[in-house]
Write an enzyme that holds these catalytic residues in place. Structure first.
Site, PDB file in Angstrom:
ATOM      1  N   GLN A 118     -13.448   5.557 -31.661  1.00 32.48           N
ATOM      2  CA  GLN A 118     -13.861   6.922 -31.839  1.00 32.48           C
ATOM      3  C   GLN A 118     -13.861   6.736 -33.714  1.00 32.48           C
ATOM      4  OE1 GLN A 118     -14.505   9.450 -30.997  1.00 32.48           O
ATOM      5  NE2 GLN A 118     -14.884  11.152 -33.075  1.00 32.48           N
TER       6      GLN A 118
ATOM      7  N   GLU B 183       4.036  -2.419 -13.929  1.00 27.51           N
ATOM      8  CA  GLU B 183       5.659  -2.722 -13.771  1.00 27.51           C
ATOM      9  C   GLU B 183       6.442  -1.424 -14.176  1.00 27.51           C
ATOM     10  OE1 GLU B 183       7.525  -6.543 -13.980  1.00 27.51           O
ATOM     11  OE2 GLU B 183       8.058  -5.132 -15.472  1.00 27.51           O
ATOM     12  N   GLY B 184       6.059  -0.454 -13.569  1.00 26.07           N
ATOM     13  CA  GLY B 184       6.296   0.917 -13.673  1.00 26.07           C
ATOM     14  C   GLY B 184       5.836   1.315 -14.272  1.00 26.07           C
TER      15      GLY B 184
ATOM     16  N   ARG C 289      10.840  -5.452 -18.858  1.00 25.04           N
ATOM     17  CA  ARG C 289       9.686  -4.253 -19.759  1.00 25.04           C
ATOM     18  C   ARG C 289       9.362  -4.515 -20.722  1.00 25.04           C
ATOM     19  NH1 ARG C 289      11.876   0.715 -15.036  1.00 25.04           N
ATOM     20  NH2 ARG C 289      10.025   0.267 -13.913  1.00 25.04           N
TER      21      ARG C 289
ATOM     22  N   PRO D  17       0.785  -1.001  -0.290  1.00 28.36           N
ATOM     23  CA  PRO D  17       0.206  -0.421   0.004  1.00 28.36           C
ATOM     24  C   PRO D  17       0.818   1.524  -0.085  1.00 28.36           C
ATOM     25  CG  PRO D  17      -1.122  -1.251   1.654  1.00 28.36           C
ATOM     26  CD  PRO D  17       0.433  -2.090   1.039  1.00 28.36           C
TER      27      PRO D  17
ATOM     28  N   ALA E 293       4.147   1.223  -1.007  1.00 30.63           N
ATOM     29  CA  ALA E 293       5.482   1.217  -1.630  1.00 30.63           C
ATOM     30  C   ALA E 293       5.072   0.587  -3.067  1.00 30.63           C
ATOM     31  CB  ALA E 293       6.419   0.070  -1.137  1.00 30.63           C
TER      32      ALA E 293
ATOM     33  N   SER F 162      16.441  -1.215  -1.383  1.00 31.21           N
ATOM     34  CA  SER F 162      15.695  -1.606  -1.944  1.00 31.21           C
ATOM     35  C   SER F 162      17.450  -3.302  -2.102  1.00 31.21           C
ATOM     36  CB  SER F 162      15.326  -1.856  -3.237  1.00 31.21           C
ATOM     37  OG  SER F 162      16.602  -0.803  -4.081  1.00 31.21           O
TER      38      SER F 162
ATOM     39  N   ARG G 121     -17.846  -0.253 -42.930  1.00 31.86           N
ATOM     40  CA  ARG G 121     -19.351   0.882 -42.662  1.00 31.86           C
ATOM     41  C   ARG G 121     -19.005   2.485 -43.554  1.00 31.86           C
ATOM     42  NH1 ARG G 121     -24.080   2.838 -39.631  1.00 31.86           N
ATOM     43  NH2 ARG G 121     -24.079   5.249 -39.162  1.00 31.86           N
TER      44      ARG G 121
HETATM   45  C1  LIG Z   1      -3.688  -4.347 -12.436  1.00 33.86           C
HETATM   46  C2  LIG Z   1      -3.128  -4.933 -11.773  1.00 33.86           C
HETATM   47  C3  LIG Z   1      -2.192  -5.754 -11.605  1.00 33.86           C
HETATM   48  C4  LIG Z   1      -0.355  -5.793 -10.897  1.00 33.86           C
HETATM   49  N1  LIG Z   1       0.248  -6.486 -10.507  1.00 33.86           N
HETATM   50  C5  LIG Z   1       0.941  -6.617  -9.578  1.00 33.86           C
HETATM   51  C6  LIG Z   1       2.018  -7.900  -9.034  1.00 33.86           C
HETATM   52  O1  LIG Z   1       1.292  -8.882  -9.520  1.00 33.86           O
HETATM   53  N2  LIG Z   1       3.062  -7.976  -8.512  1.00 33.86           N
HETATM   54  C7  LIG Z   1       2.980  -6.518  -7.641  1.00 33.86           C
HETATM   55  O2  LIG Z   1       3.969  -6.756  -6.726  1.00 33.86           O
HETATM   56  N3  LIG Z   1       2.679  -5.210  -8.095  1.00 33.86           N
HETATM   57  C8  LIG Z   1       1.713  -5.456  -9.089  1.00 33.86           C
HETATM   58  N4  LIG Z   1       0.675  -4.881  -9.128  1.00 33.86           N
HETATM   59  C9  LIG Z   1       1.887  -2.879  -8.614  1.00 33.86           C
HETATM   60  C10 LIG Z   1       1.552  -1.620  -9.974  1.00 33.86           C
HETATM   61  O3  LIG Z   1       3.480  -2.170  -9.932  1.00 33.86           O
HETATM   62  C11 LIG Z   1       1.896  -0.340  -9.215  1.00 33.86           C
HETATM   63  O4  LIG Z   1       0.573   0.319  -9.471  1.00 33.86           O
HETATM   64  C12 LIG Z   1       2.991   0.053  -9.625  1.00 33.86           C
HETATM   65  O5  LIG Z   1       4.075   0.120  -9.523  1.00 33.86           O
HETATM   66  C13 LIG Z   1       3.016   1.985  -9.481  1.00 33.86           C
HETATM   67  O6  LIG Z   1       2.310   1.714  -8.247  1.00 33.86           O
HETATM   68  P1  LIG Z   1       0.925   2.751  -7.121  1.00 33.86           P
HETATM   69  O7  LIG Z   1      -0.215   2.160  -7.766  1.00 33.86           O
HETATM   70  O8  LIG Z   1       1.264   2.317  -5.814  1.00 33.86           O
HETATM   71  O9  LIG Z   1       1.483   4.273  -7.498  1.00 33.86           O
HETATM   72  P2  LIG Z   1       1.807   5.679  -6.754  1.00 33.86           P
HETATM   73  O10 LIG Z   1       3.110   4.799  -6.793  1.00 33.86           O
HETATM   74  O11 LIG Z   1       1.560   6.221  -5.561  1.00 33.86           O
HETATM   75  O12 LIG Z   1       1.578   6.822  -8.160  1.00 33.86           O
HETATM   76  C14 LIG Z   1       1.269   7.258  -7.856  1.00 33.86           C
HETATM   77  C15 LIG Z   1       1.174   8.509  -9.501  1.00 33.86           C
HETATM   78  O13 LIG Z   1       2.228   8.518  -8.731  1.00 33.86           O
HETATM   79  C16 LIG Z   1       3.176   8.835 -10.247  1.00 33.86           C
HETATM   80  N5  LIG Z   1       4.131   9.528  -9.458  1.00 33.86           N
HETATM   81  C17 LIG Z   1       5.228   7.841  -7.928  1.00 33.86           C
HETATM   82  N6  LIG Z   1       6.070   8.745  -7.960  1.00 33.86           N
HETATM   83  C18 LIG Z   1       6.870   9.428  -9.267  1.00 33.86           C
HETATM   84  C19 LIG Z   1       7.800  10.503  -9.056  1.00 33.86           C
HETATM   85  N7  LIG Z   1       8.805  10.136  -8.810  1.00 33.86           N
HETATM   86  N8  LIG Z   1       7.844  11.061 -10.099  1.00 33.86           N
HETATM   87  C20 LIG Z   1       6.849  11.342 -11.095  1.00 33.86           C
HETATM   88  N9  LIG Z   1       5.841  10.642 -10.945  1.00 33.86           N
HETATM   89  C21 LIG Z   1       5.649  10.071 -10.128  1.00 33.86           C
HETATM   90  C22 LIG Z   1       2.454   7.766 -10.195  1.00 33.86           C
HETATM   91  O14 LIG Z   1       3.561   7.837 -11.828  1.00 33.86           O
HETATM   92  C23 LIG Z   1       1.449   7.582 -10.077  1.00 33.86           C
HETATM   93  O15 LIG Z   1       0.691   8.457 -11.582  1.00 33.86           O
HETATM   94  C24 LIG Z   1      -0.369  -4.641 -10.249  1.00 33.86           C
HETATM   95  C25 LIG Z   1      -0.872  -2.765  -9.853  1.00 33.86           C
HETATM   96  C26 LIG Z   1      -1.678  -3.376 -11.063  1.00 33.86           C
HETATM   97  C27 LIG Z   1      -3.391  -2.476 -11.015  1.00 33.86           C
END
Ligand SMILES: Cc1cc2nc3c(=O)[nH]c(=O)nc-3n(C[C@H](O)[C@H](O)[C@H](O)COP(=O)(O)OP(=O)(O)OC[C@H]3O[C@@H](n4cnc5c(N)ncnc54)[C@H](O)[C@@H]3O)c2cc1C
Length: 408
Positions: free
Chosen positions: A361, A388-389, A267, A132, A134, A184, A292
């Site tokens: 569209q 994946e980032g 990636r 949540p 990280a 990390s 169409r």
């Molecule tokens: C459907 C789904 C499946 C997933 N599957 C997996 C899985 O199998 N295993 C796993 O470990 N994880 C998984 N993830 C997690 C996923 O990798 C994370 O959601 C992702 O890394 C982003 O983290 P966050 O959601 O906490 O967003 P946050 O890190 O809170 O980011 C929120 C926003 O802030 C921006 N932001 C954050 N830091 C910066 C910065 N330094 N500069 C500019 N912008 C920034 C982000 O780009 C984003 O727009 C999954 C997520 C989803 C939605």
């Protein structure tokens, strides 16, 4: 090193056509149903297992393809079929790669077969890293792994979130902190075997897209795993930690954000998934534009529509080339000095979002309904710029290389 070519070889073409057939005949027809049900499509995974697509053998064969194109080609075809179902099929592979990359031979032999099960009793696996607090900031992970020397067991405590297949997996791979001082560099990965007490599924998320793929929290409450479940083994971990402590002492600061380079090689595979979804939506739009009719002629006869299709196709091809380049670099051990892996994921995922919106569209009102697949494809495409980032993190990594800051 494989000779450079822009063409797939005969064997790759054969595999691609076989996968395309499965995607067209089995995945695509089931896509709308499982999207609505928002459940893991077990019968489709089983079908994939029966024909050999859902197996370590298949995944490893593509992974070790010396041209690097095996995985991107497979991802593109399966995700062309449907992103949610395809993620349910390849999600296990993503966890298995974690074991293949860091595990000992014995760990690979013991755990990977249990991740897949067999065609009569298929299983899935989960890779649990995000928490949540990280997400992008992997280094702020809090889940702890503490070694109980007397019992040769590791004790895991924490909450993971967003885990694909989390809680329904037979085998969970969990990343946890073993030394909080090392950022990390102080993380390690653990296998949590089937049925281990203390591991429970938390909330299952109701999502915008890829709804056939199960995403949930995983709660770890005093989860005890044998010492043999530490991926790579204790000796290797101790050596790695000692090196990291030495480096941290020399630079006089806590190690930060060190995990960013780890994903460069994986990636492009996500980029390839995005290419698959984009291509699927483009094909539907092209077909629709040719058939169409408005104002007495097919809508593709309007330059305003045809130019959109030209841009869509150009972006998809460009995305694929970036993905293939990065995949080729990864398999040939080329250093990602300009973050080429991140580039491929950034461009392909943004392309998928844009192209699927353009497809809606072009289909007009029909594009906005669930009668046509582009509505689902557009919802699905939104994930590629997040997991994946995120796109912002890809830009951060690319920008660092441009500024001359090494990606670690
Ligand atoms: C459907 C789904 C499946 C997933 N599957 C997996 C899985 O199998 N295993 C796993 O470990 N994880 C998984 N993830 C997690 C996923 O990798 C994370 O959601 C992702 O890394 C982003 O983290 P966050 O959601 O906490 O967003 P946050 O890190 O809170 O980011 C929120 C926003 O802030 C921006 N932001 C954050 N830091 C910066 C910065 N330094 N500069 C500019 N912008 C920034 C982000 O780009 C984003 O727009 C999954 C997520 C989803 C939605």
């Amino acid at each position: 090193m494989a000779e450079f070519t822009m063409e797939l070889n005969d064997e790759q073409k054969e595999v691609r056509d076989w996968l395309h057939g499965f995607a067209a005949d089995v995945i695509r027809p089931a896509a709308a149903e499982w999207d609505e049900r928002e459940e893991t499509p077990w019968p489709v995974i089983q079908e994939a297992a029966k024909v050999g697509i859902y197996s370590l053998d298949f995944y490893a064969q593509q992974y070790f393809d010396p041209t690097g194109l095996g995985i991107p080609m497979a991802m593109e075809e399966l995700f062309w079929g449907d992103a949610g179902i395809a993620l349910s099929i390849v999600g296990t592979g993503l966890a298995a790669v974690g074991v293949l990359a860091n595990g000992t031979e014995e760990q690979v032999g013991t755990w990977i077969p249990q991740m897949y099960g067999d065609a009569n009793d298929v299983k899935v696996a989960a890779f649990c890293s995000s928490e949540p607090d990280a997400g992008s900031d992997v280094a702020s992970m809090r889940t702890r792994a503490v070694y109980d020397e007397a019992k040769d067991e590791w004790v895991l405590n924490g909450t993971k979130t967003w885990a694909t297949n989390g809680g329904i997996a037979n085998v969970h791979v969990v990343v946890a902190v073993v030394d909080p001082e090392l950022g990390s560099k102080g993380h390690a990965s653990f296998i949590v075997p089937p049925g281990t007490p203390g591991l429970a599924q938390g909330q299952k998320f109701k999502k915008h897209g890829i709804r056939a793929s199960h995403t949930a929290e995983v709660i770890l409450d005093n989860v005890r795993v044998p010492g043999s479940c530490l991926l790579g083994g204790k000796e290797k971990l101790d050596e790695r930690l000692a090196r990291a402590r030495e480096r941290a002492k020399q630079s006089g600061e806590r190690v930060k954000n060190a995990a960013m380079a780890t994903f460069e090689a994986s990636r492009p595979a996500v980029g390839a998934m995005a290419v698959g979804t984009a291509r699927a939506a483009y094909e539907v739009a092209l077909d629709y534009a040719k058939t169409r009719e408005q104002f007495g002629r097919p809508i593709i006869d309007n330059q305003g529509v045809a130019f959109q299709l030209a841009d869509m196709r150009t972006s998809i091809d460009a995305a694929r080339l970036l993905v293939w380049r990065a995949s080729w670099m990864a398999v040939n051990g080329k250093p990602f000095t300009a973050a080429e892996g991140s580039m491929s994921k950034l461009f392909a995922s943004e392309t998928a979002k844009k192209v699927t919106a353009q497809a809606i569209q072009i289909l007009g009102g029909n594009g906005y309904t669930r009668e046509y697949p582009v509505e689902r494809m557009h919802r699905d495409a939104a994930i590629y710029t997040i997991f994946e980032g995120t796109s912002e993190i890809q830009r951060l990594v690319i920008a660092r290389t441009l500024a001359g800051v090494p990606i670690r």
